[in-house]
Design a protein around this motif. Structure first.
Motif, short mmCIF file in Angstrom:
data_model
loop_
_atom_site.label_atom_id
_atom_site.label_comp_id
_atom_site.label_asym_id
_atom_site.label_seq_id
_atom_site.Cartn_x
_atom_site.Cartn_y
_atom_site.Cartn_z
N ASP A 100 26.13 36.57 -13.48
CA ASP A 100 25.63 35.19 -13.42
C ASP A 100 24.16 35.12 -13.82
O ASP A 100 23.76 34.27 -14.62
CB ASP A 100 25.79 34.60 -12.02
N GLU A 101 23.36 36.01 -13.25
CA GLU A 101 21.92 36.03 -13.57
C GLU A 101 21.69 36.35 -15.05
O GLU A 101 20.87 35.71 -15.71
CB GLU A 101 21.20 37.05 -12.70
N LEU A 102 22.42 37.32 -15.54
CA LEU A 102 22.26 37.70 -16.94
C LEU A 102 22.73 36.59 -17.88
O LEU A 102 22.10 36.34 -18.91
CB LEU A 102 23.02 39.00 -17.22
N TYR A 103 23.78 35.90 -17.50
CA TYR A 103 24.26 34.77 -18.29
C TYR A 103 23.18 33.70 -18.41
O TYR A 103 22.96 33.14 -19.50
CB TYR A 103 25.52 34.20 -17.65
N ARG A 104 22.46 33.44 -17.32
CA ARG A 104 21.37 32.46 -17.37
C ARG A 104 20.22 32.96 -18.26
O ARG A 104 19.63 32.17 -19.01
CB ARG A 104 20.86 32.16 -15.96
N TYR A 123 30.06 33.04 -20.88
CA TYR A 123 30.07 33.86 -19.67
C TYR A 123 30.98 35.09 -19.85
O TYR A 123 30.63 36.20 -19.46
CB TYR A 123 30.54 33.02 -18.49
N THR A 124 32.15 34.87 -20.45
CA THR A 124 33.10 35.97 -20.66
C THR A 124 32.50 37.05 -21.55
O THR A 124 32.71 38.24 -21.31
CB THR A 124 34.42 35.43 -21.24
N THR A 125 31.75 36.66 -22.55
CA THR A 125 31.10 37.63 -23.43
C THR A 125 30.10 38.47 -22.65
O THR A 125 30.03 39.69 -22.81
CB THR A 125 30.40 36.93 -24.61
N VAL A 126 29.33 37.84 -21.78
CA VAL A 126 28.36 38.57 -20.95
C VAL A 126 29.11 39.53 -20.04
O VAL A 126 28.77 40.71 -19.95
CB VAL A 126 27.47 37.61 -20.14
N TYR A 127 30.15 39.05 -19.38
CA TYR A 127 30.93 39.87 -18.45
C TYR A 127 31.51 41.09 -19.17
O TYR A 127 31.37 42.23 -18.72
CB TYR A 127 32.04 39.03 -17.83
N ARG A 128 32.18 40.86 -20.28
CA ARG A 128 32.83 41.96 -21.01
C ARG A 128 31.81 42.93 -21.59
O ARG A 128 32.03 44.14 -21.62
CB ARG A 128 33.73 41.40 -22.11
N THR A 129 30.68 42.42 -22.03
CA THR A 129 29.64 43.29 -22.58
C THR A 129 29.07 44.19 -21.50
O THR A 129 28.83 45.38 -21.73
CB THR A 129 28.52 42.45 -23.24
#
Length: 142
Positions: A40-44, A55-61
């Motif tokens: 969540d923090e990284l997505y922001r 968000y999914t791209t951040v999560y998977r990365t």
């Protein structure tokens, strides 16, 4: 940062995946922070530079970054998985406040030596370990 990009790109390509600008943006955002960071923090953080990264791209990365050894997951018992730098960083343990969630990185060579001694005594070959001490920090105990 160039070495980390090289490691990540090689890992991605070895899995038959494409090395995209979105994945690189997530990597750069993660490398720019030295704290324990949730998806969540990284997505922001990423969203401030590129709103087109989902968000999914951040999560998977982050899962890929963990898989290639650039970071590792940290679970401080609050249901939120955080990521911390692994590549180029020395091993450390954590003191975790159960009230505010603050995680303090600590290193004590005597603890490391004791863990190694225990493993030798039991003819055990350690691969990795972690020590997390849960309690109340100085600020919250006031």
């Amino acid at each position: 940062m160039l070495k980390e990009i090289e490691i990540f790109e090689k890992f991605i390509r070895s899995r038959g995946l494409r090395y995209t600008s979105q994945r690189e943006a997530v990597l750069e955002a993660f490398l720019s922070t030295e704290k324990h960071v949730s998806v969540d923090e990284l997505y922001r953080i990423v969203g401030k530079k590129d709103r087109g990264i989902g968000y999914t791209t951040v999560y998977r990365t982050m899962k890929l970054l963990s898989g290639c050894g650039l970071c590792e997951e940290a679970d401080f018992g609050d249901g939120i998985i955080r990521y911390e730098h692994k590549y180029g960083h020395d091993h450390h343990d954590h003191l975790i406040c159960m009230k505010c969630g603050m995680a303090t990185e600590v290193v004590k060579q005597e603890i490391e030596e004791l863990q190694n001694e225990l493993a030798r005594k039991h003819r055990f070959m350690p691969v990795r370990h972690k020590l997390e001490i849960f309690g109340i920090c100085k600020k919250c105990s006031k």
